[in-house]
Design a protein around this motif. Sequence first.
Motif, PDB file in Angstrom:
ATOM      1  N   ARG A 144       3.804   5.750  -0.359  1.00  0.00           N
ATOM      2  CA  ARG A 144       4.049   4.498  -1.087  1.00  0.00           C
ATOM      3  C   ARG A 144       3.545   4.564  -2.515  1.00  0.00           C
ATOM      4  N   THR A 145       2.642   5.509  -2.813  1.00  0.00           N
ATOM      5  CA  THR A 145       2.133   5.637  -4.179  1.00  0.00           C
ATOM      6  C   THR A 145       2.887   6.699  -4.974  1.00  0.00           C
ATOM      7  N   ARG A 198       3.211   2.081  -6.331  1.00  0.00           N
ATOM      8  CA  ARG A 198       3.891   3.298  -6.767  1.00  0.00           C
ATOM      9  C   ARG A 198       3.706   3.606  -8.255  1.00  0.00           C
ATOM     10  N   ARG A 225      -1.183   2.001 -12.239  1.00  0.00           N
ATOM     11  CA  ARG A 225      -0.016   2.837 -11.930  1.00  0.00           C
ATOM     12  C   ARG A 225       0.797   3.149 -13.180  1.00  0.00           C
TER      13      ARG A 225
END
Length: 224
Positions: free
Chosen positions: A53-54, A86, A127
Amino acid sequence: MAMSSGMVLLCRLTGRSLGTALGHGRGKTLTARRWYITASAAGNNLQFKLDERTAHSSLDLFKKDTGVIYRMLGIDPSLVQDTPLRFRDWAVVLADTHIDSGRHYWEITVKRSHEFRVGVAEVLTSRDECLGTNSSSWVFAFVQRKWFAMTTGKQVPVPLVGKPDRVGLLLDYKAGRFSLVDTQKAEVVYTIKTQFRSPICPAFALWDGELLSHSGLEIPPGLQ
């Protein structure tokens, strides 16, 4: 601040301006820990997987999410679920386990890569920034056959010649020490000293080749 040619290469983007490489971007941060897995590391045998998910859309996880491959074209960003977790512009992926205490050791195998970063970052690190360019990440970067310690955009040469296939990483959370380890000699090569103020997790950036993580390891006797 002027950038050397080496720093330009170290801060290579996947579609973002050079200004952001210097940390002049929007710098959004996650504001709620509920967006992240919060499985604390038990004891000193840290075990983790990479959190898809990242992962930036150019990164493809493999071997039960313990490894990552850089894909030049990657996945169409429109086909990847867009969540606050993400990384959208940088080829970065974080591990799924956070650390808030203890001493931990893990190793990394790297193949066919000329540019990568391995380290730790705060669980809620921005992010919109790359690892090593802000005050919430601490990494060892390899580029042009040279190693550097990086945090807050500053780079310090590390005296490790060439690119070994495998390196170790030793973390002492309470003491604020994060070290690069020569696995063949079981010796610390360089230590980044800091003060961790919130939970952190293993973090990786990759611009070519592939990287495999090895967790759940005992700290080598020579490093105890």
